[in-house]
Design an enzyme around this catalytic site. Structure first.
Site, short mmCIF file in Angstrom:
data_model
loop_
_atom_site.label_atom_id
_atom_site.label_comp_id
_atom_site.label_asym_id
_atom_site.label_seq_id
_atom_site.Cartn_x
_atom_site.Cartn_y
_atom_site.Cartn_z
N CYS A 1 47.90 41.03 0.77
CA CYS A 1 48.18 39.92 1.67
C CYS A 1 47.56 40.27 3.02
CB CYS A 1 49.67 39.60 1.78
SG CYS A 1 50.67 40.88 2.53
N CYS B 1 49.34 36.04 -0.84
CA CYS B 1 49.38 35.07 0.25
C CYS B 1 48.12 34.23 0.20
CB CYS B 1 49.58 35.73 1.61
SG CYS B 1 48.11 36.43 2.37
N CYS C 1 36.84 39.18 -0.20
CA CYS C 1 37.42 40.48 -0.55
C CYS C 1 36.31 41.51 -0.72
CB CYS C 1 38.22 40.38 -1.84
SG CYS C 1 39.73 39.41 -1.70
#
Length: 295
Positions: free
Chosen positions: A127, A203, A211
């Site tokens: 998150c 989240c 990422c």
């Protein structure tokens, strides 16, 4: 599966119209069934069927999809299978290996290898701040994984410390918190980082961010839950929001650790973990509400 979750799911099915509705939804498959049709098939009033569907939805057994003005209901097959496995494990463990109605594994398909089953599987929860949801998920899986999984958590912009309410809810659940601390997700993309088998974002913000490239090509899925840190209210109300967040994560992780990993090919497993993430967010929690406070 945890006995508490089994009891909650079985309680949500404890009425004949609900059993009939679930059977109809399973037969309908991905197209789903409108609530009005279910009410007619089960011989109950529409308002009564709406109540039954709400109870089953809260237990994670039913999902919904809106098309125009019509709301279609679908059976959550992952939850139903996990419930069946959880019950059979307690009453007839010898039958559990054969209980895999959703498996798509065919002769020659690559299921999880024996080496993968013998070694703990690494799971990373992400998150943005790595201060609440991902920390709770790490702590829950560390215990519920029972040595079959190793849990980690990280954030794209980690905060300075784990949120006090997150630590409090974990302590109330008798989970260790001493080793928990916010970490940057870049550390898990380094060449010497543990190779992840699964990466779950918990989240919505983290799910939308670029990422890092994770070593080992892990399986990924989005398991978003509302951010309890965004809530502003009394201490009691804040504690209740964190408790609800913990419960949602606990239920999803309980389903995850119940999956028959050894008998699923990669495509089937991907569908399972995505289905867990698609479980409806608790309608009693929805998004945390900002409550104005006087200066």
């Amino acid at each position: 599966m945890n006995p508490t979750l089994i009891a909650e799911m079985m309680a949500a099915l404890a009425a004949e119209p609900r059993i009939r509705a679930i059977q109809a939804l399973v037969r309908a498959g991905a197209k789903g069934v409108p609530a009005g049709d279910l009410a007619r098939w089960c011989g109950v009033a529409p308002s009564t069927m709406s109540f039954h569907l709400t109870q089953m939805r809260e237990a994670g057994l039913v999902e919904s999809r809106r098309e125009g003005r019509t709301l279609y209901y679908l059976a959550n097959l992952v939850s139903l299978e996990a419930l069946g496995r959880g019950v059979m494990t307690g009453f007839c463990p010898a039958a559990v290996p054969a209980l895999d109605p959703l498996s798509t594994t065919l002769p020659g398909d690559p299921a999880m290898s024996a080496d993968d089953r013998d070694q703990p599987l690494n799971v990373l929860f992400l998150c943005t701040g790595n201060s609440a949801r991902s920390q709770m998920a790490e702590a829950i899986l560390a215990r519920e994984g029972a040595g079959r999984f190793r849990a980690f958590s990280a954030g794209s912009r980690p905060r300075d410390a784990v949120h006090p309410q997150a630590l409090a809810v974990l302590r109330r659940a008798h989970l260790p918190v001493e080793a928990l601390h916010p970490k940057t997700w870049d550390a898990f993309a380094a060449p010497d980082a543990p190779s992840m088998d699964f990466v779950f974002t918990v989240c919505d913000d983290a799910a939308g961010e670029p990422c890092p490239v994770w070593p080992g090509q892990p399986m990924t899925a989005h398991w978003g839950v509302p951010d309890p840190v965004a809530f502003r209210g009394t201490d009691a109300a804040t504690a209740a929001v964190f408790n609800d967040t913990f419960r949602m994560l606990y239920n999803r992780i309980s389903l995850f650790v119940s999956l028959p990993l050894a008998s699923l090919d990669r495509l089937a497993l991907q569908r399972r973990v995505e289905a867990i993430g698609a479980m409806p967010r608790d309608p009693e929690v929805s998004e945390p509400v900002e409550i104005a406070t006087s200066a």
